[in-house]
Design a protein around this motif. Structure first.
Motif, mmCIF file in Angstrom:
data_model
loop_
_atom_site.group_PDB
_atom_site.id
_atom_site.type_symbol
_atom_site.label_atom_id
_atom_site.label_comp_id
_atom_site.label_asym_id
_atom_site.label_seq_id
_atom_site.Cartn_x
_atom_site.Cartn_y
_atom_site.Cartn_z
ATOM 1 N N CYS A 36 50.129 40.484 34.952
ATOM 2 C CA CYS A 36 50.613 41.873 35.046
ATOM 3 C C CYS A 36 49.508 42.843 34.657
ATOM 4 O O CYS A 36 49.291 43.858 35.325
ATOM 5 C CB CYS A 36 51.811 42.100 34.138
ATOM 6 N N LEU A 37 48.834 42.507 33.554
ATOM 7 C CA LEU A 37 47.800 43.417 33.054
ATOM 8 C C LEU A 37 46.651 43.575 34.044
ATOM 9 O O LEU A 37 45.989 44.608 34.086
ATOM 10 C CB LEU A 37 47.251 42.922 31.706
ATOM 11 N N ILE A 38 46.420 42.532 34.835
ATOM 12 C CA ILE A 38 45.345 42.632 35.828
ATOM 13 C C ILE A 38 45.869 43.225 37.142
ATOM 14 O O ILE A 38 45.297 44.158 37.696
ATOM 15 C CB ILE A 38 44.734 41.236 36.111
ATOM 16 N N ALA A 39 46.970 42.658 37.631
ATOM 17 C CA ALA A 39 47.391 42.973 39.002
ATOM 18 C C ALA A 39 48.022 44.361 39.144
ATOM 19 O O ALA A 39 47.841 45.008 40.174
ATOM 20 C CB ALA A 39 48.357 41.903 39.506
ATOM 21 N N ILE A 40 48.745 44.821 38.130
ATOM 22 C CA ILE A 40 49.392 46.135 38.280
ATOM 23 C C ILE A 40 48.346 47.255 38.339
ATOM 24 O O ILE A 40 48.345 48.036 39.286
ATOM 25 C CB ILE A 40 50.476 46.371 37.202
ATOM 26 N N PRO A 41 47.426 47.317 37.369
ATOM 27 C CA PRO A 41 46.390 48.368 37.498
ATOM 28 C C PRO A 41 45.554 48.210 38.771
ATOM 29 O O PRO A 41 45.228 49.206 39.416
ATOM 30 C CB PRO A 41 45.519 48.175 36.260
ATOM 31 N N GLY A 72 46.520 46.947 41.634
ATOM 32 C CA GLY A 72 47.358 47.407 42.752
ATOM 33 C C GLY A 72 47.402 48.929 42.815
ATOM 34 O O GLY A 72 47.334 49.519 43.891
ATOM 35 N N ILE A 73 47.500 49.561 41.653
ATOM 36 C CA ILE A 73 47.508 51.027 41.602
ATOM 37 C C ILE A 73 46.180 51.562 42.117
ATOM 38 O O ILE A 73 46.135 52.476 42.933
ATOM 39 C CB ILE A 73 47.749 51.512 40.153
ATOM 40 N N TYR A 74 45.103 50.935 41.650
ATOM 41 C CA TYR A 74 43.773 51.373 42.082
ATOM 42 C C TYR A 74 43.628 51.210 43.604
ATOM 43 O O TYR A 74 43.175 52.123 44.286
ATOM 44 C CB TYR A 74 42.702 50.557 41.353
ATOM 45 N N LEU A 75 44.046 50.063 44.108
ATOM 46 C CA LEU A 75 43.884 49.804 45.544
ATOM 47 C C LEU A 75 44.733 50.746 46.398
ATOM 48 O O LEU A 75 44.340 51.119 47.497
ATOM 49 C CB LEU A 75 44.240 48.353 45.872
ATOM 50 N N SER A 76 45.890 51.137 45.882
ATOM 51 C CA SER A 76 46.737 52.037 46.673
ATOM 52 C C SER A 76 46.057 53.388 46.871
ATOM 53 O O SER A 76 46.373 54.118 47.799
ATOM 54 C CB SER A 76 48.101 52.215 46.015
ATOM 55 N N ALA A 77 45.102 53.697 46.005
ATOM 56 C CA ALA A 77 44.352 54.944 46.181
ATOM 57 C C ALA A 77 43.027 54.705 46.912
ATOM 58 O O ALA A 77 42.314 55.641 47.233
ATOM 59 C CB ALA A 77 44.095 55.599 44.825
ATOM 60 N N HIS A 78 42.683 53.436 47.143
ATOM 61 C CA HIS A 78 41.440 53.095 47.856
ATOM 62 C C HIS A 78 41.760 52.089 48.940
ATOM 63 O O HIS A 78 41.424 50.910 48.833
ATOM 64 C CB HIS A 78 40.400 52.518 46.896
ATOM 65 N N ARG A 79 42.428 52.582 49.974
ATOM 66 C CA ARG A 79 43.008 51.658 50.947
ATOM 67 C C ARG A 79 41.983 50.857 51.736
ATOM 68 O O ARG A 79 42.280 49.775 52.210
ATOM 69 C CB ARG A 79 43.903 52.424 51.912
ATOM 70 N N ARG A 80 40.809 51.412 51.883
ATOM 71 C CA ARG A 80 39.816 50.673 52.669
ATOM 72 C C ARG A 80 39.418 49.383 51.961
ATOM 73 O O ARG A 80 39.191 48.352 52.567
ATOM 74 C CB ARG A 80 38.589 51.539 52.926
ATOM 75 N N LEU A 81 39.368 49.478 50.634
ATOM 76 C CA LEU A 81 39.016 48.323 49.818
ATOM 77 C C LEU A 81 40.177 47.331 49.763
ATOM 78 O O LEU A 81 39.982 46.117 49.635
ATOM 79 C CB LEU A 81 38.690 48.833 48.408
ATOM 80 N N ALA A 82 41.376 47.866 49.871
ATOM 81 C CA ALA A 82 42.588 47.083 49.618
ATOM 82 C C ALA A 82 42.665 45.820 50.466
ATOM 83 O O ALA A 82 42.952 44.737 49.948
ATOM 84 C CB ALA A 82 43.810 47.948 49.842
ATOM 85 N N GLN A 128 50.464 42.479 45.347
ATOM 86 C CA GLN A 128 51.001 42.916 46.626
ATOM 87 C C GLN A 128 52.190 43.858 46.446
ATOM 88 O O GLN A 128 52.272 44.891 47.104
ATOM 89 C CB GLN A 128 51.425 41.692 47.443
ATOM 90 N N ASN A 129 53.092 43.492 45.543
ATOM 91 C CA ASN A 129 54.254 44.359 45.346
ATOM 92 C C ASN A 129 53.876 45.713 44.758
ATOM 93 O O ASN A 129 54.475 46.730 45.094
ATOM 94 C CB ASN A 129 55.293 43.667 44.463
ATOM 95 N N THR A 130 52.893 45.723 43.876
ATOM 96 C CA THR A 130 52.465 47.009 43.316
ATOM 97 C C THR A 130 51.884 47.876 44.427
ATOM 98 O O THR A 130 52.232 49.057 44.565
ATOM 99 C CB THR A 130 51.395 46.794 42.226
ATOM 100 N N TYR A 131 51.035 47.273 45.233
ATOM 101 C CA TYR A 131 50.392 47.999 46.328
ATOM 102 C C TYR A 131 51.426 48.514 47.320
ATOM 103 O O TYR A 131 51.465 49.695 47.654
ATOM 104 C CB TYR A 131 49.388 47.070 47.019
ATOM 105 N N VAL A 132 52.282 47.610 47.759
ATOM 106 C CA VAL A 132 53.316 47.994 48.725
ATOM 107 C C VAL A 132 54.274 49.026 48.125
ATOM 108 O O VAL A 132 54.639 50.005 48.769
ATOM 109 C CB VAL A 132 54.094 46.746 49.205
ATOM 110 N N LEU A 152 51.143 59.862 39.417
ATOM 111 C CA LEU A 152 51.320 58.428 39.237
ATOM 112 C C LEU A 152 52.489 58.123 38.301
ATOM 113 O O LEU A 152 53.369 57.338 38.611
ATOM 114 C CB LEU A 152 50.020 57.819 38.703
ATOM 115 N N TRP A 153 52.475 58.775 37.140
ATOM 116 C CA TRP A 153 53.474 58.457 36.109
ATOM 117 C C TRP A 153 54.842 59.067 36.360
ATOM 118 O O TRP A 153 55.856 58.490 36.000
ATOM 119 C CB TRP A 153 52.978 58.887 34.719
#
Ligand SMILES: Nc1ncnc2c1ncn2[C@@H]1O[C@H](COP(=O)(O)OP(=O)(O)OP(=O)(O)O)[C@@H](O)[C@H]1O
Ligand SMILES: [Mg+2]
Lengths: 230, 251
Positions: A34-39, A41-51, A98-102, A126-127
């Motif tokens: 959770c500590l890795i994937a949630i942040p 996923g949040i980061y990737l949702s703002a950087h879609r090319r990297l996602a 994936q779920n965080t991103y989606v 975000l919050w």
């Protein structure tokens, strides 16, 4: 049955200890994931090319058979709880990521525009908007991962990480059904219990305005069906 | 025309495939309802979003009073300007009260103040406060949601409100009702309202000033009466509809 009971009486302390180990392995792995994937996923949702590339890479891990993944750990990190936690965490990343991103990308763009236009900073957006709305979807990922991790932790015994898998393999090597059962039953109960617990938590955390079908993100209907099935 | 609330000076906007606006000039008078009309794609939304910096121009400046908004903090700027979007955009996980009070809350206003302010605004838009403050958006009709969207834009008491086709999703009856309420509202609270619409009846009915755009150019700006009595261009007649012009006024 009688045999099961006597074996249980003789070895309940071991079962308790192995259950604790099992919970420890699973809990640490899920929390780490959770500590890795949630942040991320949040980061990737703002950087879609990297996602795309990141998600593809992470999903490759998912395709490795779990036993093989544990096998890879031995030359890399040796044996014991640490490599097991490492492998379990790797395996748990993808569904949460994936779920965080989606979930965050699934937030209606009109709400983002409204939030921005009303003067929210990116952080507030975000919050106040994105995370509360995506929470249902993220939590569904976490629940999936919790169940998956508890099941998978059973084979962590092969790299000497402990847990209830110890009892099961021990029973198998002795061809002793009651012993196998005394490992298998607690694992199953643990999975069922955690699933119910997280479902309840999920329901409790879902913002009231989102509990109506019309407004929730589509993935939630999946969670709803499961909820209904229970 | 009185003082300017917003002024576009030589503004150019380019999304990458030609200029949407080029050396665009426009004065939006204070405390008036100004409707922006024009064919689809002529730049109405672009113009509107430049006022709260959701879109930044490539060249030129937009003045708010005397100040170039390019020099203002965008977040502060947006909190001082009301904004109503077409899709309403109420936050589904927040109650009516939380939605309405969002901007004052972002500004860190006191809770006691917010409760009173919400009640006041609900009253203003014609919804019974005790009945509606605790509801969620999905428990409201489309028209009620639109009203809450308007109330949310008014909450921090901005002097300018931007509205992008705010009533377009409504049935004709609630639409006419909301138009009336908007006019009444503006008599009560005196705001500069910049109102983009596709509906010409609506534009002429609620406006003090109409701005007709075509391909990023102002074709005519004036009161509805002026446009109808002295159309500046054949396009004005075409766009507003020939039937609105008595034959005697033909050019
Ligand atoms: N983000 C964007 N990227 C590229 N082109 C854009 C973008 N936004 C708008 N445009 C283009 O700029 C022009 C003006 O768009 P704008 O949205 O301001 O039109 P509008 O007058 O509001 O139209 P409508 O009445 O259909 O809402 C259009 O040709 C549109 O295709
Ligand atoms: Mg538009």
């Amino acid at each position: 049955m009688h045999q099961l009971w006597t074996t249980f009486q003789a070895s309940w302390e071991v079962i308790l200890e192995k259950t604790q180990e099992h919970i420890y392995l699973s809990l640490v792995s899920v929390v780490l994931a959770c500590l890795i994937a949630i942040p991320l996923g949040i980061y990737l949702s703002a950087h879609r090319r990297l996602a795309n590339s990141v998600i593809t890479t992470v999903s490759v891990i998912q395709t490795i058979p779990s036993l093989a993944l544990f096998g890879f750990m031995i030359p890399l990190l040796g044996i014991g709880p640490k490599p097991a936690i490492f492998a379990l965490t790797l395996y748990a990343l993808m569904p949460i990521l994936q779920n965080t991103y989606v979930g965050i990308n699934g937030v209606n763009p009109a709400l983002i525009e409204a939030g921005k236009g009303l003067g929210m900073t990116r952080w507030q957006l975000l919050w106040i908007v994105q995370l509360p709305i995506a929470r249902v979807v993220i939590m569904a990922g976490v629940r999936l991962v919790a169940v998956q991790t508890i099941s998978m932790a059973t084979i962590a015994t092969y790299i000497a990480a402990g847990g209830l898998g110890d009892i099961i393999t021990n029973g198998m090597s002795m061809m002793d059904t009651p012993t196998i059962m005394l490992g298998a039953i607690p694992v199953s109960l643990l999975v069922i219990l955690i699933n119910i617990l997280l479902l309840q938590l999920n329901r409790w955390l879902t913002p009231k305005g989102l509990s109506d079908k019309k407004t929730t993100v589509s993935i939630n209907t999946h969670a709803k069906k499961r909820r209904a099935a229970l | 025309m009185g003082q300017a609330a917003v002024e576009f000076q030589q503004v150019t906007k380019n999304y990458g495939s030609g200029n949407v606006l080029e050396n665009f000039n426009l004065v939006i008078p204070k405390e008036k309802i100004v409707t922006i009309i024009g064919p689809s794609g002529c730049g109405k939304t672009t113009l509107l979003k430049m006022i709260n910096r959701l879109i930044e121009p490539e060249a030129g400046s937009v003045l708010l009073g005397q100040q170039d908004i390019g020099e203002l903090n965008p977040v502060e700027l947006r909190r001082s300007i009301g904004y109503v979007i077409q899709q309403i955009g109420l936050f589904p996980h927040m109650t009516v009260e939380q939605n309405i009070s969002i901007v004052p809350r972002l500004k860190g206003e006191k809770k006691e103040h917010l409760v009173a302010r919400t009640a006041e605004l609900l009253q203003l838009i014609g919804l019974e406060p005790e009945q509606y403050r605790g509801r969620y958006p999905h428990e409201l009709s489309g028209g009620q949601q639109q009203r809450i969207g308007v109330a949310r834009a008014l909450a921090a008491n901005p002097s300018i409100i931007l509205m992008d086709e705010p009533f377009s999703a409504l049935d004709p009856i609630s639409r006419v009702q909301l138009q009336k309420e908007l006019i009444k509202l503006n008599e009560q609270v005196r705001k500069t309202i910049v109102f983009v619409t596709h509906d010409i009846d609506e534009a002429l009915k609620i406006a003090d000033v109409v701005v007709l755009l075509k391909a990023g150019q102002v074709i005519q700006q004036g009161s509805p009466k002026e446009l109808l009595e002295r159309p500046a261009h054949e396009f004005v007649r075409e766009f507003l509809g020939q039937e609105r012009f008595p034959l005697a006024y033909s050019i």
